[in-house]
Design a protein around this motif. Structure first.
Motif, PDB file in Angstrom:
ATOM      1  N   ARG A   1       0.829  -1.207   0.000  1.00 54.72           N
ATOM      2  CA  ARG A   1       0.000   0.000   0.000  1.00 54.72           C
ATOM      3  C   ARG A   1       0.869   1.266   0.000  1.00 54.72           C
ATOM      4  O   ARG A   1       0.675   2.172  -0.810  1.00 54.72           O
ATOM      5  N   LEU A   2       1.831   1.271   0.905  1.00 61.54           N
ATOM      6  CA  LEU A   2       2.718   2.432   1.011  1.00 61.54           C
ATOM      7  C   LEU A   2       3.623   2.544  -0.214  1.00 61.54           C
ATOM      8  O   LEU A   2       3.878   3.648  -0.726  1.00 61.54           O
TER       9      LEU A   2
ATOM     10  N   PHE B   1       1.646   3.976  -3.012  1.00 62.18           N
ATOM     11  CA  PHE B   1       1.401   5.396  -2.733  1.00 62.18           C
ATOM     12  C   PHE B   1       2.626   6.241  -3.095  1.00 62.18           C
ATOM     13  O   PHE B   1       2.532   7.259  -3.783  1.00 62.18           O
ATOM     14  N   ARG B   2       3.787   5.777  -2.677  1.00 66.17           N
ATOM     15  CA  ARG B   2       5.016   6.541  -2.944  1.00 66.17           C
ATOM     16  C   ARG B   2       5.359   6.552  -4.438  1.00 66.17           C
ATOM     17  O   ARG B   2       5.769   7.572  -4.980  1.00 66.17           O
TER      18      ARG B   2
ATOM     19  N   MET C   1       6.563  14.596   2.273  1.00 66.78           N
ATOM     20  CA  MET C   1       5.498  13.888   1.564  1.00 66.78           C
ATOM     21  C   MET C   1       4.526  13.248   2.555  1.00 66.78           C
ATOM     22  O   MET C   1       4.926  12.471   3.405  1.00 66.78           O
TER      23      MET C   1
ATOM     24  N   GLU D   1       1.987  10.653   3.872  1.00 69.60           N
ATOM     25  CA  GLU D   1       1.767   9.260   3.527  1.00 69.60           C
ATOM     26  C   GLU D   1       0.443   8.757   4.085  1.00 69.60           C
ATOM     27  O   GLU D   1       0.229   7.568   4.237  1.00 69.60           O
TER      28      GLU D   1
ATOM     29  N   ARG E   1      -3.213   8.121   3.366  1.00 68.64           N
ATOM     30  CA  ARG E   1      -4.006   7.985   2.156  1.00 68.64           C
ATOM     31  C   ARG E   1      -5.412   8.491   2.360  1.00 68.64           C
ATOM     32  O   ARG E   1      -6.000   8.321   3.422  1.00 68.64           O
TER      33      ARG E   1
ATOM     34  N   GLU F   1      -9.888   7.538  -2.228  1.00 64.10           N
ATOM     35  CA  GLU F   1      -9.037   7.242  -3.382  1.00 64.10           C
ATOM     36  C   GLU F   1      -9.591   6.081  -4.224  1.00 64.10           C
ATOM     37  O   GLU F   1      -9.663   6.160  -5.450  1.00 64.10           O
TER      38      GLU F   1
END
Lengths: 193, 159
Positions: free
Chosen positions: A168-169, A172-173, B1, B3, B5, B9
């Protein structure tokens, strides 16, 4: 308890034919293979071409991926399971290719084809060159599998061989990085609903 | 940034794929940078996918099958021939080793015999000289043998 352990194992381990058959024949009939290939070859080639940034490389790795599937005899529990396994094989081949000291930074090659297709490829090259090119292989793989193939995070984890919890991360990145690159190209103006 | 979410989305991506946008989602999109990024990437990759579809040049299933089958047969043949190749290499090595040992073993006798054939007016090599020559000959044979073995090893490794 034994049954539970067996079931758990079946979820992860590939289903194979007995070794004797594996040694002598490819592990799928030609008819079975044709059906499997028709369903998976297009998405697989596109994945390889875009994540690997080379159509020639995609041609080679496509053949190799299917060969390995045929030789190992992975049957899977469903078409989706088998397809994910195929993508996993292709992902490993891509990784090995780029790890190999012989591999160089290959660019997309334009074959002598119809003019409009060639022109289209030049445009594709431009896009890939400017945005996808700057991403790491793992980011390209992640984004392609999650966005284009529409795989769940668990499936992406299975294909890439990473922990499901971290996908997931990672997605996202990777998405942030690509978005930034696209914005640098002015692609942001095209995003309207 | 950041992180964290956005919870919407998935809904945004789903709306993009189904082309069903609600007013709420549209409004949300205007104020959410994460969802804007997700949508932009989704669209970019969809266009990449379409472009790649146009550019793809897939071989037929039968071509891929045929190549795989041919390769598999070659590998099976190769595997079946492996014991024969191993025996051949072993026989070659044994032959070369036996020849080398035999040559080294008989070198002094051979030199004496050659000395006896020499004309009488020439100086016959004495025992010390013959022994030295035999030693050099044995050493030379050993070096040549090592080189041959190294060559065979290389050939073997290539196989």
């Amino acid at each position: 308890m034994f049954t539970v352990a067996g079931s758990a194992l079946a979820l992860r381990a590939p289903l194979r034919r007995p070794p004797a058959e594996v040694e002598n024949d490819l592990c799928m009939t030609q008819e079975e293979f044709r059906s499997f290939y028709e369903q998976t070859s297009g998405p697989l080639w596109r994945y390889l071409a875009r994540a690997g940034r080379s159509e020639d490389l995609a041609d080679d790795l496509l053949q190799e991926s299917y060969y390995r599937i045929l030789r190992v005899g992975f049957r899977g529990e469903s078409e989706a399971h088998r397809k994910n396994y195929l993508f996993r094989v292709a992902t490993n081949l891509l990784r090995d290719h780029f790890r190999s000291p012989k591999s160089s930074e290959k660019s997309l090659t334009v074959e002598p084809v119809a003019e409009e297709v060639a022109q289209h490829r030049v445009e594709v090259q431009k896009d890939v060159g400017q945005a996808m090119e700057k991403l790491k292989l793992r980011d390209r793989q992640l984004l392609w599998l999650a966005h284009v193939e529409g795989l769940s995070h668990n499936e992406v984890a299975e294909v890439l061989g990473v922990k499901a919890a971290s996908v997931r991360l990672m997605v996202f990145r990777a998405r942030k990085r690509l978005a930034e690159l696209l914005r640098d190209e002015g692609y942001v103006s095209e995003v309207t609903t | 940034m950041s992180e964290k979410r956005c919870n919407l989305e998935r809904a945004v991506l789903s709306a993009e794929r189904t082309r069903k946008w609600s007013d709420d989602l549209r409004r949300h999109l205007e104020s959410c940078p994460d969802c804007t990024d997700a949508l932009m990437v989704e669209r970019f990759l969809a266009s990449e996918n379409t472009a790649a579809s146009t550019a793809s040049r897939l071989p037929t299933a039968d071509q891929v099958w045929w190549r795989a089958d041919l390769r598999h047969r070659r590998e099976m043949t190769r595997r079946a021939q492996l014991p024969i190749r191993v025996l051949e290499k072993a026989a070659q090595l044994a032959g070369v080793a036996a020849a080398g040992v035999g040559l080294a073993w008989s070198a002094p006798t051979l030199l004496d015999w050659l000395g006896a054939l020499a004309p009488t007016q020439m100086t016959t090599p004495d025992v010390t000289l013959s022994a030295t020559t035999a030693l050099w000959l044995a050493l030379g044979t050993g070096v040549v043998l090592s080189l041959i073995l190294a060559g065979l090893e290389t050939l073997w490794a290539e196989d």
